[in-house]
Design an enzyme around this catalytic site. Structure first.
Site, PDB file in Angstrom:
ATOM      1  CG  ASP A 108      -4.127   0.300   5.483  1.00 40.22           C
ATOM      2  OD1 ASP A 108      -3.032   0.253   4.890  1.00 40.22           O
ATOM      3  OD2 ASP A 108      -5.029  -0.531   5.300  1.00 40.22           O
ATOM      4  CG  HIS A 109       2.224   0.437   6.397  1.00 44.44           C
ATOM      5  ND1 HIS A 109       1.711  -0.805   6.634  1.00 44.44           N
ATOM      6  CD2 HIS A 109       3.199   0.264   5.484  1.00 44.44           C
ATOM      7  CE1 HIS A 109       2.365  -1.690   5.897  1.00 44.44           C
ATOM      8  NE2 HIS A 109       3.282  -1.067   5.183  1.00 44.44           N
TER       9      HIS A 109
ATOM     10  CG  HIS B 205      -1.963  -3.312   3.890  1.00 45.32           C
ATOM     11  ND1 HIS B 205      -2.167  -2.314   4.805  1.00 45.32           N
ATOM     12  CD2 HIS B 205      -1.026  -4.129   4.446  1.00 45.32           C
ATOM     13  CE1 HIS B 205      -1.382  -2.527   5.864  1.00 45.32           C
ATOM     14  NE2 HIS B 205      -0.698  -3.616   5.668  1.00 45.32           N
TER      15      HIS B 205
HETATM   16  C1  BG6 Z   1       2.161  -5.361   7.218  1.00 45.92           C
HETATM   17  C2  BG6 Z   1       1.990  -6.842   7.388  1.00 45.92           C
HETATM   18  O1  BG6 Z   1       0.980  -4.685   7.530  1.00 45.92           O
HETATM   19  O2  BG6 Z   1       2.526  -5.079   5.882  1.00 45.92           O
HETATM   20  C3  BG6 Z   1       3.249  -7.585   6.986  1.00 45.92           C
HETATM   21  O3  BG6 Z   1       1.671  -7.141   8.739  1.00 45.92           O
HETATM   22  C4  BG6 Z   1       3.687  -7.187   5.607  1.00 45.92           C
HETATM   23  O4  BG6 Z   1       3.049  -8.997   7.047  1.00 45.92           O
HETATM   24  C5  BG6 Z   1       3.748  -5.671   5.481  1.00 45.92           C
HETATM   25  O5  BG6 Z   1       4.961  -7.751   5.369  1.00 45.92           O
HETATM   26  C6  BG6 Z   1       4.032  -5.264   4.052  1.00 45.92           C
HETATM   27  O6  BG6 Z   1       4.284  -3.907   4.047  1.00 45.92           O
HETATM   28  P1  BG6 Z   1       5.217  -3.258   2.938  1.00 45.92           P
HETATM   29  O7  BG6 Z   1       5.185  -1.803   3.244  1.00 45.92           O
HETATM   30  O8  BG6 Z   1       6.567  -3.891   3.081  1.00 45.92           O
HETATM   31  O9  BG6 Z   1       4.587  -3.604   1.628  1.00 45.92           O
END
Ligand code: BG6
Length: 503
Positions: free
Chosen positions: A196-197, A259
């Site tokens: 989960d980045h 997230h």
């Molecule tokens: C991803 C989603 O997991 O997270 C995207 O699939 C989204 O739709 C992105 O834009 C948002 O990540 P960050 O790091 O730009 O907030």
């Protein structure tokens, strides 16, 4: 070593050792590899944070050879790295890169992979740890895992073999359980790293640092002092070229299930005894178990229509390339959640996320209860607002606390002022990208910032009932103009007197 010695969260900024590794990226010519994984590897190399012996094997369906793949990877890194690549570092990194063209269900692909892995072991005269990174479409996750198992590549002498699995982990609870079953028939849980980045973001980890390194907040961190919590993940961008994926997923699966529930867990969990992977994740699972799936009337779903974002005209969702003209997929989701436990009972947690909104902002706002009695004269009381603590993940990363202060002058008049901590100013260093941190942790075998099997299932338990209700049109799909604050109905789910912060 004690758990505290091992743990990155309590270690400050220094680097920790990572064992010699050969990493394999499945889906190596895909968008994630191009934009995130390869640039992250370059930046780790630049900082000397990769292991002394590090090799990379790309596996993909395209029929390039290793030379062509290296040239493509070089371009990707030059285009997307957060720092301008140093040619010597880049050459050294690419020197250890090989490419295998093959389909993911063909045993021949894994035979060749086994050969390449063995060849790298032979070059360094030692068996090396192996990290398999699954950056493919989700239908290939079980196929690849099982093929790795059948080829006997899931164990390797006394070395560590680990697998990183990208999102989405299933599209509902049942799929997630089935995927867990198949993954765990080949690997042990301690070898599995579900990404989960958001957990790789410095500012998200700071929620834990902030809560558990400061005595100031803990006494207030409960239903007695906190009135409500608002978690926002707003994006300016629309769906771009991702219609194929997004129209099947929608905002609830794309951002809330993973997230946003992670942000909620970090904010609401009990302090773990140590920051070891299992203790942190045990606490998060307890929060998820206490979250009741919200009834449809405590939710809002909406889709963007044409509008203006940052001065540019933007198409509506239904006009985007690849979106069916009658699509009911939500690009905005808002939920009122309750956490049924001793600490949080009765405190509403409002979550909202959307594409094509006024600006990009990810934040958690904790709004305290109003003071019990205002002793100022009526005019003086006008500017008194409940204190708000806002943890901003992006952009303008930092923490701000609003306090009521006296406006200078002879009269007693109050207005809110901000006490601010800004990451950039306080640490004067650029934060690493989430993927840099997560790749290193996976190579080191630290799963603290990854989702455990029961955790991902507990997330789906909250979301599954909504998927069914939303599929039946409950509540109705609203609309909002691109570039706006979201649908005007978004406050329908709030308790009287509550309102969303401006995006
Ligand atoms: C991803 C989603 O997991 O997270 C995207 O699939 C989204 O739709 C992105 O834009 C948002 O990540 P960050 O790091 O730009 O907030």
């Amino acid at each position: 070593m004690t758990a505290i010695d091992e743990n990155p969260l309590v270690k400050g900024l220094e680097r920790l050792p990572v064992g010699p590794t050969t990493m394999t990226i499945f889906g190596a010519t895909g968008d994630l590899a191009r934009r995130k994984l390869l640039p992250a590897l370059y930046n780790l190399a630049h900082e000397g944070a990769l292991p002394e012996v590090f090799n990379l094997i790309g596996v993909s369906r395209g029929d390039e050879d290793s030379e062509q793949f290296r040239a493509w990877a070089r371009e990707a890194i030059i285009e997307f790295s957060r720092r301008t690549p140093d040619p010597r570092v880049l050459d050294a990194l690419l020197g250890g890169v090989r490419y295998i063209a093959g389909t993911f269900d063909d045993p021949e692909t894994y035979r060749k992979l086994g050969e390449e892995l063995a060849a790298f072991d032979a070059i360094s005269d030692d068996p090396l740890n192996r990290l398999f990174y699954l950056s493919t479409a989700p239908q290939f996750f079980p196929v690849i895992i099982e093929a790795i198992g059948e080829a006997g590549l899931n164990t390797h002498d006394d070395c560590e073999v680990r697998v990183v699995i990208e999102k989405p982990f299933g599209t509902n609870g049942e799929e997630a359980r089935e995927l867990n079953r198949r993954v765990l028939s080949v690997f042990d849980e301690h070898q599995v790293f579900r990404i989960d980045h958001y957990l790789g973001k410095e500012t998200v980890q700071n929620v834990m640092a902030f809560r558990f390194a400061n005595g100031l907040f803990e006494p207030l961190w409960n239903r007695n002092y906190i009135d409500r919590v608002e978690i926002t993940a707003a994006e300016e961008v629309g769906i771009g070229t991702r219609a194929g994926y997004y129209d099947q997923a929608g905002a609830l699966r794309d951002l809330v299930q993973n997230h946003m529930l992670q942000l909620l867990c970090l904010l609401a969990m009990e302090p773990p005894v140590t920051f070891s992977a299992d203790e942190v994740r045990d606490e998060k699972v307890k929060v998820l178990r206490a979250v009741q799936p919200p009834p449809p009337e405590a939710t809002v779903r909406a889709q963007y229509t044409a509008g203006t974002v940052g001065g540019e005209e933007v198409k509506g969702y239904l006009e985007e390339d690849g979106v069916p003209p009658d699509s009911q997929t939500e690009t905005y989701a808002a939920l009122r959640l309750e956490i049924d436990n001793w600490r949080w009972n009765g405190v509403p947690f409002y979550l909202r996320t959307g594409k094509a909104l006024a600006r990009k902002v990810t934040e958690i706002a904790v709004i305290l209860k109003p003071v019990p009695h205002l002793a100022f004269q009526e005019e003086g009381s006008i500017g008194v607002r409940p204190n708000q603590l806002v943890l901003t993940m992006q952009p303008n990363e930092g923490v701000s606390l609003s306090l009521g202060a006296k406006i200078p002058g002879t009269r007693m008049r109050i207005r809110p002022v901000q006490m601010e901590f800004l990451y950039g100013t306080a640490f004067m260093s650029q934060s690493p990208e989430a993927y840099e941190r997560l790749i290193t942790d996976a190579m080191r075998g630290d799963a603290t910032l990854f989702t455990r099997n029961d955790e991902v299932e507990a997330q789906w338990r909250v979301i599954d009932p909504l998927l069914s209700a939303w599929a039946e049109g409950k509540p109705e799909l609203d609309t909002y103009p691109a570039g706006s604050q979201g649908p005007s109905t978004a406050s329908r789910i709030m308790e009287p007197g509550d309102e969303w912060r401006a995006i």
